[in-house]
Every structure is written in C-alpha cells, then in structure tokens.
Design a protein around this motif. Sequence first.
Motif, PDB file in Angstrom:
ATOM      1  N   SER A 281     -39.633 -25.705 -34.572  1.00 16.07           N
ATOM      2  CA  SER A 281     -39.463 -25.233 -35.937  1.00 16.07           C
ATOM      3  C   SER A 281     -38.086 -24.618 -36.131  1.00 16.07           C
ATOM      4  CB  SER A 281     -40.544 -24.201 -36.274  1.00 16.07           C
ATOM      5  OG  SER A 281     -40.390 -23.051 -35.461  1.00 16.07           O
ATOM      6  N   ASN A 282     -37.733 -24.414 -37.394  1.00 17.22           N
ATOM      7  CA  ASN A 282     -36.424 -23.855 -37.711  1.00 17.22           C
ATOM      8  C   ASN A 282     -36.258 -22.456 -37.126  1.00 17.22           C
ATOM      9  OD1 ASN A 282     -33.894 -24.137 -38.910  1.00 17.22           O
ATOM     10  ND2 ASN A 282     -34.522 -23.054 -40.757  1.00 17.22           N
ATOM     11  N   LYS A 283     -37.327 -21.644 -37.134  1.00 13.47           N
ATOM     12  CA  LYS A 283     -37.208 -20.280 -36.602  1.00 13.47           C
ATOM     13  C   LYS A 283     -36.968 -20.299 -35.093  1.00 13.47           C
ATOM     14  CE  LYS A 283     -42.240 -19.742 -36.230  1.00 13.47           C
ATOM     15  NZ  LYS A 283     -43.426 -18.988 -36.693  1.00 13.47           N
ATOM     16  N   VAL A 284     -37.595 -21.256 -34.377  1.00 17.25           N
ATOM     17  CA  VAL A 284     -37.345 -21.380 -32.947  1.00 17.25           C
ATOM     18  C   VAL A 284     -35.925 -21.872 -32.710  1.00 17.25           C
ATOM     19  CG1 VAL A 284     -38.013 -22.560 -30.828  1.00 17.25           C
ATOM     20  CG2 VAL A 284     -39.776 -21.793 -32.423  1.00 17.25           C
ATOM     21  N   ARG A 285     -35.499 -22.833 -33.508  1.00 19.24           N
ATOM     22  CA  ARG A 285     -34.167 -23.406 -33.326  1.00 19.24           C
ATOM     23  C   ARG A 285     -33.068 -22.347 -33.497  1.00 19.24           C
ATOM     24  NH1 ARG A 285     -34.718 -26.991 -36.694  1.00 19.24           N
ATOM     25  NH2 ARG A 285     -35.350 -28.697 -35.325  1.00 19.24           N
ATOM     26  N   VAL A 286     -33.158 -21.523 -34.534  1.00 22.08           N
ATOM     27  CA  VAL A 286     -32.100 -20.532 -34.759  1.00 22.08           C
ATOM     28  C   VAL A 286     -32.121 -19.465 -33.670  1.00 22.08           C
ATOM     29  CG1 VAL A 286     -32.016 -20.941 -37.247  1.00 22.08           C
ATOM     30  CG2 VAL A 286     -33.513 -19.141 -36.358  1.00 22.08           C
ATOM     31  N   PHE A 287     -33.317 -19.128 -33.156  1.00 23.40           N
ATOM     32  CA  PHE A 287     -33.385 -18.139 -32.079  1.00 23.40           C
ATOM     33  C   PHE A 287     -32.760 -18.700 -30.808  1.00 23.40           C
ATOM     34  CE2 PHE A 287     -35.492 -16.341 -28.338  1.00 23.40           C
ATOM     35  CZ  PHE A 287     -35.173 -15.002 -28.508  1.00 23.40           C
ATOM     36  N   VAL A 288     -33.056 -19.947 -30.487  1.00 24.70           N
ATOM     37  CA  VAL A 288     -32.504 -20.563 -29.280  1.00 24.70           C
ATOM     38  C   VAL A 288     -30.986 -20.666 -29.382  1.00 24.70           C
ATOM     39  CG1 VAL A 288     -32.437 -22.650 -27.883  1.00 24.70           C
ATOM     40  CG2 VAL A 288     -34.624 -21.802 -28.732  1.00 24.70           C
ATOM     41  N   ASP A 289     -30.481 -21.062 -30.532  1.00 24.05           N
ATOM     42  CA  ASP A 289     -29.029 -21.147 -30.721  1.00 24.05           C
ATOM     43  C   ASP A 289     -28.381 -19.775 -30.565  1.00 24.05           C
ATOM     44  OD1 ASP A 289     -29.215 -23.851 -31.161  1.00 24.05           O
ATOM     45  OD2 ASP A 289     -29.143 -23.702 -33.353  1.00 24.05           O
ATOM     46  N   TRP A 290     -29.006 -18.758 -31.155  1.00 24.05           N
ATOM     47  CA  TRP A 290     -28.476 -17.396 -31.051  1.00 24.05           C
ATOM     48  C   TRP A 290     -28.512 -16.909 -29.609  1.00 24.05           C
ATOM     49  CZ3 TRP A 290     -31.056 -12.891 -29.511  1.00 24.05           C
ATOM     50  CH2 TRP A 290     -30.364 -11.693 -29.721  1.00 24.05           C
ATOM     51  N   LEU A 291     -29.618 -17.159 -28.921  1.00 25.92           N
ATOM     52  CA  LEU A 291     -29.757 -16.723 -27.535  1.00 25.92           C
ATOM     53  C   LEU A 291     -28.734 -17.399 -26.638  1.00 25.92           C
ATOM     54  CD1 LEU A 291     -31.368 -15.067 -25.480  1.00 25.92           C
ATOM     55  CD2 LEU A 291     -32.936 -17.010 -25.260  1.00 25.92           C
ATOM     56  N   ALA A 292     -28.501 -18.689 -26.840  1.00 28.55           N
ATOM     57  CA  ALA A 292     -27.515 -19.412 -26.039  1.00 28.55           C
ATOM     58  C   ALA A 292     -26.127 -18.792 -26.197  1.00 28.55           C
ATOM     59  CB  ALA A 292     -27.496 -20.885 -26.439  1.00 28.55           C
ATOM     60  N   LYS A 293     -25.807 -18.389 -27.417  1.00 31.60           N
ATOM     61  CA  LYS A 293     -24.502 -17.758 -27.663  1.00 31.60           C
ATOM     62  C   LYS A 293     -24.407 -16.412 -26.955  1.00 31.60           C
ATOM     63  CE  LYS A 293     -21.435 -16.287 -31.404  1.00 31.60           C
ATOM     64  NZ  LYS A 293     -21.269 -16.162 -32.878  1.00 31.60           N
ATOM     65  N   GLU A 294     -25.474 -15.625 -26.989  1.00 30.78           N
ATOM     66  CA  GLU A 294     -25.465 -14.330 -26.323  1.00 30.78           C
ATOM     67  C   GLU A 294     -25.347 -14.488 -24.810  1.00 30.78           C
ATOM     68  OE1 GLU A 294     -25.268 -11.364 -27.700  1.00 30.78           O
ATOM     69  OE2 GLU A 294     -25.205 -12.336 -29.665  1.00 30.78           O
ATOM     70  N   LEU A 295     -25.984 -15.512 -24.273  1.00 29.76           N
ATOM     71  CA  LEU A 295     -25.941 -15.725 -22.823  1.00 29.76           C
ATOM     72  C   LEU A 295     -24.560 -16.139 -22.346  1.00 29.76           C
ATOM     73  CD1 LEU A 295     -29.376 -17.501 -22.342  1.00 29.76           C
ATOM     74  CD2 LEU A 295     -28.705 -15.316 -21.336  1.00 29.76           C
ATOM     75  N   GLN A 296     -23.757 -16.690 -23.235  1.00 30.64           N
ATOM     76  CA  GLN A 296     -22.391 -17.058 -22.859  1.00 30.64           C
ATOM     77  C   GLN A 296     -21.573 -15.833 -22.486  1.00 30.64           C
ATOM     78  OE1 GLN A 296     -20.708 -19.338 -26.068  1.00 30.64           O
ATOM     79  NE2 GLN A 296     -22.103 -21.068 -25.786  1.00 30.64           N
TER      80      GLN A 296
END
Length: 314
Positions: A281-296
């Motif tokens: 879902s869109n809510k999962v997608r935006v969380f995953v994208d945000w998390l990936a950026k933070e993990l960088q």
Amino acid sequence: MDQLSAMRVFVRVVETGNFTRAASSLSMPKTSVTNLIQSLEGHLRTRLLNRTTRRVMVTTEGALYYERATQLLSELEELDGSFSSAQTQPSGRLRVEMAGVFADLVVMPAICDFYMRYPDIRLDIGVGDRLVDYIAENVDCALRAGTPTDQSLVARKVGELEMHTYAAPFYVERFGLPQHPRELEAEHFCVGYLNAQSGRIMPMEFDRDGEALEIAPNYIVSINDSRSYVNAAISGMGVVQVPEFMVKTSVDRGELVPVLTEWHRDPLPLYVVYPQTRHLSNKVRVFVDWLAKELQAVGREPKVARTASCSVSA
C-alpha cells in the motif's frame, strides 16, 4: 449483504484462524463478523468454514474462495491506490516490526520528521528480535537484518551495515586479545546471538586476504535481542560481532574495544519484508522509502531527536 465487506472479513478469519482475532484486527464486534460470514455462505450456497469450539477450519470450497478473494482484494486495493495515491496523503494505521536497536538509534531520533511528512499515518511499532506471524498479527512489514530465507515474504533491500568485532577491556585484561578467529571456538568466549527465525546461534564470519571463515562461537550466554547482546559484551561476557553504529558510543566511552582488526566480514544487508498476500500500500511504500533514506545515514555521527520543529496535534 455488503459482499465486499463480507469477503474481507472471510479473508481475515482464514488468515487469523478464528473469529475473535479477526474481529479484533478489523476493529469489529465478533457478532458482526459471524453475521457477515453466515450471509456470505448463504449467498454462495456453500459452507466455507467448519467451526468448532476451539478452531475454525477452511473447507475445500472455502480454500478455493479464499485464493480468489485475496487476489481480487489485492487488485482492487492496487486499483484504488493508483488513483488516490497521487491525490491524497497516505493515511491509516501502519504496523511495523523491528529490532529495538533500530527503533532506538534510527527511527526514534527521526520519527518527528516522518510525522511531519505524513501526519495521517499512525505507526504501531513492535520492538524485538522475534519470529512474527505477519498474517495473524496483522503486521504490514518488518525491518530485518540478514538475507531473508522465508519464501512466503517479499523482500526489499534498504541498506547495509558495516560489521566489526569487539570485547570489553575487562574481558581483554582477563583473557587477553584473540589472535585468530579460530580461538573464538575454544580458548576464548563469545556472546551467542540466538536467531529467532532459525532458533540457532548465529555464526561469526571473518575474511582476510581471501581466507574466509565461519566460526561457531564458544559462548556462556546467548541472547536474542541486539541491545542485550551488546550489554552482555560490555559486562565482559565475551566477544561480539555487531554493526559499527550500534556500539560507537560504547567504544567512545571505552566500554568496548575492537579486536581481530585485521579480519573483516561482508556488510550485513538490511531488508524490509512483507507477506506476498499483502499489497504494498501507499502508506507502506512511503514508510519504506523514508526508512531507506534514514538508514543511509547510519554510521555517521549519532542522531539527535528532531523535536524543535515538531508539533504533534491530536
């Protein structure tokens, strides 16, 4: 009868295994769940579920209906999302599982940033290194370290962590510095890390000039939580192999020192996983994208909470 609602309820009953858990996950009265299932069976003129006082079993017809229903519901959600995601902010509850160290050191320091971007998402974060029943517990996704082995899950790689080997100065004073990784199988002690998925102690990996080793650690205590794993090492219980960012503060304080520094290991991959039956879902997608950026940013200077510009409203 609202057939679409009845179909969704039926799918949740099958996935959770009983009416009570299905009702709880859907925030519905149990009587409503029962009535919808009865109406659906009456509409189809066939029994989908066999009920006993202890469990619910799917009939042959119910299994076939479940397979088609999950596919149709997924396609419907994808269709709705394709029109609404570009026009509306993602919203709703998002259930996420992750190890406590990632919650403490990655997510919590930046959680206000996520809220400011997506104020209509309500995060339910389960903390711990444990085995998760994604369907029964209604978990949307989980952050996991290491390459996933469960073929029922979809996995997206979101980062890598540099791994190093450490021990407490107290341990080194008592037992000396290990000179070779093989010493961790006999002469020296380690803290064992118990993998919740496999139920086994995780091996330690080492590489030097093309010589690759996989060590079965000699341990006194094993732990299935990352934070406790590090704390056991600080207490002098043995050698550990952990991501560098997890112990930076402890190393700076002199609570841990690097050992076997001439040996290295491949970075530890990080994945977000979710069930194949769940549409991304869109809510999962935006969380995953945000998390990936933070993990960088992991491995840089420790984060501080971004609270100055965060204003939480009810």
